[in-house]
Design an enzyme around this catalytic site. Structure first.
Site, PDB file in Angstrom:
ATOM      1  N   HIS A  55       0.818  -1.203   0.000  1.00 51.61           N
ATOM      2  CA  HIS A  55       0.000   0.000   0.000  1.00 51.61           C
ATOM      3  C   HIS A  55       0.859   1.264   0.000  1.00 51.61           C
ATOM      4  O   HIS A  55       0.544   2.232  -0.671  1.00 51.61           O
ATOM      5  CB  HIS A  55      -0.909  -0.025   1.234  1.00 51.61           C
ATOM      6  CG  HIS A  55      -1.976   1.010   1.219  1.00 51.61           C
ATOM      7  ND1 HIS A  55      -3.188   0.817   0.615  1.00 51.61           N
ATOM      8  CD2 HIS A  55      -2.011   2.257   1.737  1.00 51.61           C
ATOM      9  CE1 HIS A  55      -3.929   1.896   0.756  1.00 51.61           C
ATOM     10  NE2 HIS A  55      -3.247   2.795   1.432  1.00 51.61           N
ATOM     11  N   HIS A 102     -10.518   2.404  -1.376  1.00 55.46           N
ATOM     12  CA  HIS A 102     -10.698   1.971   0.015  1.00 55.46           C
ATOM     13  C   HIS A 102     -11.489   0.672  -0.013  1.00 55.46           C
ATOM     14  O   HIS A 102     -12.541   0.543   0.611  1.00 55.46           O
ATOM     15  CB  HIS A 102     -11.393   3.055   0.843  1.00 55.46           C
ATOM     16  CG  HIS A 102     -10.587   3.448   2.041  1.00 55.46           C
ATOM     17  ND1 HIS A 102     -11.138   3.898   3.217  1.00 55.46           N
ATOM     18  CD2 HIS A 102      -9.256   3.449   2.249  1.00 55.46           C
ATOM     19  CE1 HIS A 102     -10.177   4.168   4.083  1.00 55.46           C
ATOM     20  NE2 HIS A 102      -9.024   3.905   3.518  1.00 55.46           N
TER      21      HIS A 102
END
Lengths: 762, 240
Positions: A55, A102
């Site tokens: 990430h 998300h």
């Protein structure tokens, strides 16, 4: 792997088990030891694990992302340099924009997951010094309708849709940034792993661009915004794993959003940035305090020292590990100019926000974290932020799917098939969704959701912007490179249909676990596809996001490289929508139209009405596409076009219906199409690219035809606009005319989603 | 020059939209007034804009009524100056007791952003005196808690005094259950106080002041206010 670690213990020993539990390989652990010249303590291990997660570090994708074209004359801040790319729009004005996912948080906590997704991307934009103007989103869910699908699954997917939409609505509406467009699709492959990609665009002057840099020895470092709590602990690491049945246990890794706090933070930061007191600013998003401190120091070529005792905290007894890895929302790190501390404090006091002086900039290149007098972590900032390991993953061989055998596809009566397609949630009206978003706040929304692209007037700058998100994941599943090229072309086509010139692109690469060679191949191919198309359109990739590990127990999601393209419309009168305007207008089909093009391969007709994800993805001719879009924009600027609509999911029949379903009671049309010796369903529902439905006033029709023919572009007069009561009448070849009443089409199109979303509340 | 104050609570988000809309009128100046200010002297019109004044996690407007500026708002209302509460501003005026009733969750429980129709119920107010009774305006709503509620006595009094200025209706002006977007009692969209100088309305007139944004019906309400101020009429004299 899932050994529980008691994070409240400060002096937890570092063992092979704790290393593995942090998702670090033994080789990565060796690298950490070499960088430090010693064993890390548990806090340092945690810090490395989040910074070296996919990430934050893009360790599996960085070499691929380098393939994107990122330069251009209008690029003011390039992809990867800062929190978001910045593009010049003229007259001293610029836009900052970016899309971010998300997905994982939304899978297990849809409302907060989606809400904090909005919060995160907003911070990325106002960190740049830009006032957020609008939001778009791209959402994917498992099916919410279907006779053969288990009710429990449908209910679950509807609940996810309801929760995600409510979360976006809650956050965006409260902070007062309008959500003006986007896309939603439904497919089995997203079952249990929905995609929530949110894009934000902000406006700023060239001289207002703020940097995420910790420079200037001795400059004070401020922590501003919400207090740090235990929520979202190590969320970045959580997002870098497969979603499994066990993932629900990770719910504490999902943050809780407070849009009111974010509103205060937004206004306070913009007020502060207008004062020239700020040397650098960075939001605390993924990996929170860790990421913001080491990245700003690394960019500034400096070091940074902070004291965790001074960090505002929500609860007592938090360990350094927890404070450094918390992903509590609505926080920022501000590096002020020395001597200007009072001004910073005054502005945050005005907005009633916590603001604490927690450290200062050093010149030794070290990110040093203290807890009072005790040093709890000492790591070279650059090694942490920029020297994460890079992996070249194995990619499986490219497989081209076989072409569809049309003989195996039963013919469906178009009288039934068109309304049925319009009622497929992926194609149907998304009004139920976008009416929950305040799409008008900011008084700039000129074309609201529901047309090809959203159009927004930035009052301050007197500029008209257009934006759209696109990805046909069925194309991308079957042929990721060609599918990604289509995504870019379609997004640009949507803009061109609206009268806008594409300026730049931000992408959100949603893929499965990169350790599986077939997933990595798909990602690599999609990147190449986006890069090729961007080069052809001559637009830069200004940044974006990679979301991997999108899996459910049944496997990876269909490859979904979502792209969002932003464009500029020169004059008010060039703003064009997809809806027919006046009875009597002439309707044209612009774009290739031939027998070879008219196949049902990889179409939504085949997918949704026949349940088959099959066929060769239609070949896209990029040169033709660019040429055609330029010609279209010129026609619009010449004032010759009444409406323009791109043909995509559902083919020409669905596109024509969408043109008819305009405001009020809509309009009808009379259409005649060639058969090319193909079946009627092939002609009506094929998804050949580079096609646009145009309508023009009668007086302009000849000019339009001449101009397009003169440019060597295929164009064909296919009919005219009629009053609504006449319906949509389509004749294919010499077959008898099919008549669709407009009300029936509208009912199918408008009722599909609300009817199932209402029933699931009871 | 008519001077308008747009009160800025920390979570207001239509504040700048209101300033832009007001300033698009000739002879009108608008300024943001921070909620920590305590005086509104020098302003001819007070606007409480839409938004989420304090996040509104409790009840919309429940905290805003305690803001320092609200004392000055009360005083302005008492002195007969025009006070216009839009959306969250309406909610705040109800919480502050300047208007009767309350705004609760929409019937659908969803936030709704939509262009709707409003019927003007009376011209007898400084907000509507330039619009004929029965006229239909197209003005958008955008709220999660806009369902107007009041007890039977209050509603009877509002009707009797013609304090209901706007009702939700369809495009022909008919007030029907289907044309009521949020479940408001008697389709109430906007009400004024007994003195007729304080208006609260859920729809957003500032969003339809520019033809590019899809309509200009909002201008008719602001025009009414500015015209009555320019004529020097005492607002409370527009009583029935």
């Amino acid at each position: 792997m899932n050994t529980p670690i008691d994070l409240s213990r400060q002096n937890l020993p570092v063992t092979p088990q704790t290393v593995a539990a942090h998702g670090l390989t033994p080789e990565e652990y060796e690298m950490i030891r070499r960088i430090l010249g010693r064993e890390p303590n548990i806090t340092e291990l945690g810090i490395f694990s989040v910074m070296w997660s996919e990430h934050c570090s893009y360790k599996n994708t960085r070499p691929e992302l380098k393939k994107f074209p990122t330069n251009g004359p209008a690029v003011l801040v390039k992809a990867g340099e800062e929190n978001a790319g910045v593009i010049d729009i003229g007259d001293g004005w610029a836009v900052a924009f970016k899309i971010e996912s998300h997905n994982h948080p939304s899978a297990i906590e849809p409302f907060q997951g989606a809400a904090t997704g909005v919060g995160g991307i907003l911070r990325d934009i106002f960190t740049m010094g830009a006032r957020p103007l609008f939001l778009l989103n791209s959402l994917r869910f498992g099916p919410i309708t279907g006779d053969n699908i288990d009710t429990a699954r449908l209910v679950r997917n509807r609940a996810l849709l309801r929760g995600v939409v409510a979360g976006i609505s809650h956050y965006g509406n409260c902070i007062g940034v309008p959500t003006i467009g986007g896309e939603i699709a439904f497919d089995d492959s997203y079952e249990g792993n929905p995609l929530v990609n949110v894009m934000c665009l902000g406006l700023l002057r060239h001289d207002q661009i703020a940097r995420g840099t910790a420079a200037g020895l001795g400059n004070p470092v401020f922590y501003v915004g919400a207090e740090t709590g235990r929520d979202g602990l190590a969320g970045a690491a959580f997002a870098s794993r497969d979603l499994t049945e066990e993932s629900k246990k990770d719910r504490p890794a999902v943050q809780v959003g407070d849009p009111f706090r974010e509103k205060l933070l937004l206004e306070a930061c913009l007020e502060l940035l207008a004062t020239d007191t700020v040397a650098g600013i960075q939001d605390m998003g993924a990996a929170g305090l860790t990421c913001s401190t080491c990245e700003t120091a690394s960019r500034g070529g400096s070091g940074i020292e902070i004291d965790l005792e001074k960090v505002p905290k929500r609860e007592p007894g938090m360990t350094p590990y927890e404070i450094m890895l918390s992903e509590s929302q609505e926080r920022m790190l501000i590096i002020a100019k020395k001597g200007r501390e009072e001004e910073v404090l005054r502005i945050f006091e005005k907005w009633d926000l916590p603001c604490a002086l927690i450290g200062f900039v050093t010149d030794d290149g070290i990110m040093r974290v203290r807890c009072g007098s005790v040093v709890v972590s000492e790591i070279p900032a650059r090694a942490l932020a920029d020297d994460a390991p890079v992996y070249y993953r194995e990619a499986a061989a490219i497989v081209t799917p076989p072409a569809l055998d049309i003989g195996s596809v039963p013919f469906l009566d178009p009288c039934l098939a068109l309304p049925e397609l319009l009622a497929q949630p992926t194609i149907a009206s998304k009004r139920w969704v976008w009416e929950q978003y305040d799409y008008m706040v900011g008084t700039g929304t000129v074309v609201p959701p529901g047309s090809d692209a959203a159009v927004f007037r930035a009052k301050e700058a007197n500029k008209i912007l257009a934006a759209t998100t696109d990805c046909n994941a069925l194309f991308c599943r079957l042929d990721p490179r060609e599918g990604a090229r289509h995504a870019v072309a379609e997004a640009c086509r949507n803009l061109s249909c609206s009268g806008a010139e594409p300026l730049g692109l931000t992408d959100n690469l949603n893929f499965g676990n990169p350790y599986r060679p077939e997933n990595f191949r798909d990602l690599r191919e999609a990147v190449v596809g986006i890069a090729e198309a961007c080069r052809e359109f001559n637009i830069p990739v200004t940044g974006g996001n990679v979301s991997l590990y999108n899996q459910n127990p049944a496997g990876a999601i269909d490859s979904t490289p979502t792209v969002c393209v932003v464009g500029l419309i020169e004059r008010n009168q060039d703003i064009t929508t997809q809806f027919f305007k006046i009875p009597g207008d002439v309707i044209f089909l612009l774009g290739p139209n031939s027998a070879e093009q008219s196949s049902l391969d990889a179409s939504h007709y085949l997918l949704t009405l026949h349940g088959r994800k099959e066929g060769l993805v239609p070949r896209l001719n990029l040169q033709l596409e660019v040429h055609l879009q330029t010609a279209l924009r010129n026609l619009i600027r010449a004032g010759l076009i009444a409406s323009a609509h791109d043909i995509s999911e559902g083919g020409i029949a669905v596109a024509l219906a969408e043109c008819c379903l305009g405001p009020g009671s809509g309009l009808g049309a009379e259409i005649a199409l060639d058969t090319h010796d193909r079946r009627t369903d092939e002609i009506l529902f094929n998804e050949a690219p580079s096609r646009v439905i145009l309508s023009t006033p009668r007086g302009s029709a000849q000019a339009v035809e001449n101009l397009l023919t003169w440019r060597g572009l295929p164009v064909r007069r296919i009919g005219r606009v009629l009053p609504s009561r006449e319906g949509l009448m389509i004749r294919v070849g010499t077959k008898s005319q099919i008549i669709f009443p407009i009300d029936a089409l509208r009912d199918a199109y408008e009722a599909a989603i609300p009817s199932v979303m209402k029933s699931c509340r009871d | 020059m008519i001077r308008c104050a747009v009160v800025q609570f920390p979570g207001s988000n239509c504040d700048r939209d209101c300033v832009a809309a007001l300033e698009s009128f000739d002879g009108v100046a608008a300024r943001l007034v921070w909620h920590k200010e305590t005086s509104l002297s020098g302003y001819d019109v007070i606007v409480l804009p839409g938004g989420f004044s304090y996040g509104d996690y409790l009840r919309c407007g429940a905290i805003a009524r305690f803001s320092p500026v609200m004392h000055a708002v009360r005083q302005a209302a008492h002195n007969g100056r025009p006070v216009l509460g839009i959306c969250n501003g309406f909610q705040i005026l109800c919480e502050a007791g300047l208007l009767p009733g309350a705004l609760v969750r929409n019937r659908s429980l969803n936030f709704i952003c939509r262009h709707i129709h409003l019927r003007v119920e009376t011209s007898a107010s400084l907000f509507t005196h330039g619009i004929s009774r029965g006229a239909v305006l197209q003005i958008p709503i955008a709220h999660g808690e806009g369902c107007y509620f009041a007890d039977a006595d209050t509603l009877a009094r509002l009707n009797e005094n013609q304090q209901i200025l706007f009702r939700y209706c369809d495009s022909s002006g008919a007030v029907t259950p289907d044309s009521n977007p949020n479940g408001s009692l008697e389709s109430v969209a906007g009400i004024c106080n007994e003195k007729r100088n304080v208006l609260g309305m859920m729809p957003h007139p500032e969003r339809v002041c520019d033809p590019l944004l899809g309509g200009t019906d909002g201008r008719r309400i602001f025009d009414s206010v500015f015209a009555s101020l320019a004529s020097g009429a005492d607002p409370s004299a527009t009583a029935l």
